[in-house]
Design an enzyme around this catalytic site. Structure first.
Site, mmCIF file in Angstrom:
data_model
loop_
_atom_site.group_PDB
_atom_site.id
_atom_site.type_symbol
_atom_site.label_atom_id
_atom_site.label_comp_id
_atom_site.label_asym_id
_atom_site.label_seq_id
_atom_site.Cartn_x
_atom_site.Cartn_y
_atom_site.Cartn_z
ATOM 1 N N LYS A 146 -15.872 -10.371 -14.596
ATOM 2 C CA LYS A 146 -17.045 -10.810 -15.296
ATOM 3 C C LYS A 146 -17.144 -10.459 -16.562
ATOM 4 O O LYS A 146 -17.588 -11.349 -17.609
ATOM 5 C CB LYS A 146 -18.314 -9.845 -14.676
ATOM 6 C CG LYS A 146 -18.477 -10.022 -13.112
ATOM 7 C CD LYS A 146 -19.695 -9.457 -12.524
ATOM 8 C CE LYS A 146 -19.618 -8.015 -12.800
ATOM 9 N NZ LYS A 146 -18.610 -7.260 -11.976
ATOM 10 N N ARG A 198 -11.773 3.389 -18.929
ATOM 11 C CA ARG A 198 -13.326 3.920 -18.478
ATOM 12 C C ARG A 198 -13.141 4.983 -17.476
ATOM 13 O O ARG A 198 -12.341 5.076 -16.455
ATOM 14 C CB ARG A 198 -13.811 2.666 -17.766
ATOM 15 C CG ARG A 198 -14.429 1.558 -18.754
ATOM 16 C CD ARG A 198 -14.799 0.485 -18.051
ATOM 17 N NE ARG A 198 -15.812 0.881 -16.898
ATOM 18 C CZ ARG A 198 -16.560 -0.384 -16.272
ATOM 19 N NH1 ARG A 198 -16.558 -1.305 -16.752
ATOM 20 N NH2 ARG A 198 -17.164 0.125 -15.243
ATOM 21 N N ARG A 233 -17.174 2.163 -5.804
ATOM 22 C CA ARG A 233 -17.861 0.989 -6.454
ATOM 23 C C ARG A 233 -17.583 -0.256 -5.660
ATOM 24 O O ARG A 233 -18.539 -1.136 -5.537
ATOM 25 C CB ARG A 233 -17.188 0.990 -7.678
ATOM 26 C CG ARG A 233 -17.899 1.896 -8.587
ATOM 27 C CD ARG A 233 -16.820 2.053 -10.017
ATOM 28 N NE ARG A 233 -16.742 0.666 -10.967
ATOM 29 C CZ ARG A 233 -15.673 0.595 -11.388
ATOM 30 N NH1 ARG A 233 -14.791 1.481 -11.559
ATOM 31 N NH2 ARG A 233 -16.018 -0.492 -12.420
HETATM 32 P P1 AMP Z 1 -20.148 -2.307 -14.790
HETATM 33 O O1 AMP Z 1 -19.325 -2.025 -16.482
HETATM 34 O O2 AMP Z 1 -20.734 -3.653 -14.827
HETATM 35 O O3 AMP Z 1 -18.989 -2.155 -13.846
HETATM 36 O O4 AMP Z 1 -20.902 -0.813 -14.454
HETATM 37 C C1 AMP Z 1 -20.446 0.357 -14.601
HETATM 38 C C2 AMP Z 1 -21.584 1.283 -13.956
HETATM 39 O O5 AMP Z 1 -22.813 1.343 -14.499
HETATM 40 C C3 AMP Z 1 -21.746 0.885 -12.503
HETATM 41 O O6 AMP Z 1 -21.077 1.340 -11.386
HETATM 42 C C4 AMP Z 1 -23.164 1.432 -12.303
HETATM 43 O O7 AMP Z 1 -23.108 2.937 -12.202
HETATM 44 C C5 AMP Z 1 -23.650 1.203 -13.656
HETATM 45 N N1 AMP Z 1 -24.525 0.019 -13.731
HETATM 46 C C6 AMP Z 1 -24.242 -1.266 -14.346
HETATM 47 N N2 AMP Z 1 -25.050 -2.042 -14.200
HETATM 48 C C7 AMP Z 1 -25.757 -1.717 -13.183
HETATM 49 C C8 AMP Z 1 -26.884 -2.380 -12.774
HETATM 50 N N3 AMP Z 1 -27.255 -3.675 -12.668
HETATM 51 N N4 AMP Z 1 -27.631 -1.733 -11.423
HETATM 52 C C9 AMP Z 1 -27.123 -0.344 -11.337
HETATM 53 N N5 AMP Z 1 -26.304 0.397 -11.920
HETATM 54 C C10 AMP Z 1 -25.513 -0.361 -12.683
#
Ligand code: AMP
Length: 216
Positions: free
Chosen positions: A17, A159, A170
């Protein structure tokens, strides 16, 4: 005439994404709204919200809906917010999807498409644990599948939530809470399935095709 390009990128962690949103945002001069990036930035800056979010993120849990919905509302209702935008990693729960629907109705905007980037589960673990991001440009690489030609040009980091334990959590959270959104958006006719286990450029082309078709 359309009132802008408004895209949601759905998909499991590691589906691509962020990589795709980065490229597509440049091509369509769209704002790239990554809730994960916003939260990581807030955590680095040490804000109260950022530090609280970090405990959820590092263990692979979702940050509470009201925090995320607040972040998105703030951006979408801002007078200077660009006409074209991409949501990367939002919505991730049914409550978030419903809140977005309500918000879009309030500001009179429609979704152009919801791109569901589909990658087989067994590929995701490698993709995530070998992922590296550039601090300066936000560009995302993979040490095995998509390495930088000259690593010295980038300030790469891993990360904190790309450890095997957090990744496992996750992926489970994705299946339980986010996957139901595929059916939710399918019902609205906005969903487009994108095969995500191809070359980065092939995935980009498939996304462009959908966006151009839906934005006529
Ligand atoms: P990502 O970078 O999109 O993989 O997001 C990393 C982490 O941020 C996720 O595992 C969640 O802990 C938090 N996070 C990001 N977007 C959301 C969302 N829309 N709702 C809840 N938690 C989020």
């Amino acid at each position: 005439m359309s009132n802008g390009i408004h895209l949601i990128f759905l998909g499991a962690p590691g589906a691509g994404k962020g990589t795709q949103a980065h490229v597509i945002a440049e091509q369509y001069q769209a704002a790239h709204v990554s809730t994960g990036d916003i939260l990581r930035q807030a955590a680095r800056e040490g804000t109260e919200m950022g530090l609280k979010a970090k405990t959820f993120m590092d263990s692979g849990h979702l940050v509470p809906d009201e925090v995320i919905i607040g972040l998105i509302r703030e951006r979408l209702t801002h007078a200077d917010f660009p006409k074209n935008w991409i949501m990367d990693g939002f919505p991730r729960t049914l409550a978030q999807a419903q809140a977005l629907d309500q918000l879009l109705a309030e500001i009179g905007q429609d979704l152009t498409a919801v791109l569901n980037i589909d990658v087989p589960l067994d590929l995701l673990m490698d993709r995530l644990t070998l992922r590296r991001t550039c601090r300066k440009t936000g560009k995302i690489f993979n040490l095995k599948f998509n390495p930088p030609e000259d690593p010295s040009l980038y300030d790469l980091y891993q990360r904190d939530d790309d450890t095997p334990e957090a990744v496992e959590k996750r992926l489970k959270v994705y299946q339980e809470q986010t996957q139901p959104l595929i059916a939710y958006y399918d019902k609205t006719g906005k969903l487009a399935d994108i095969q995500g286990d191809l070359e980065v450029t092939q995935v980009t082309e498939a996304i462009q095709e959908v966006v151009n078709q839906r934005n006529r």
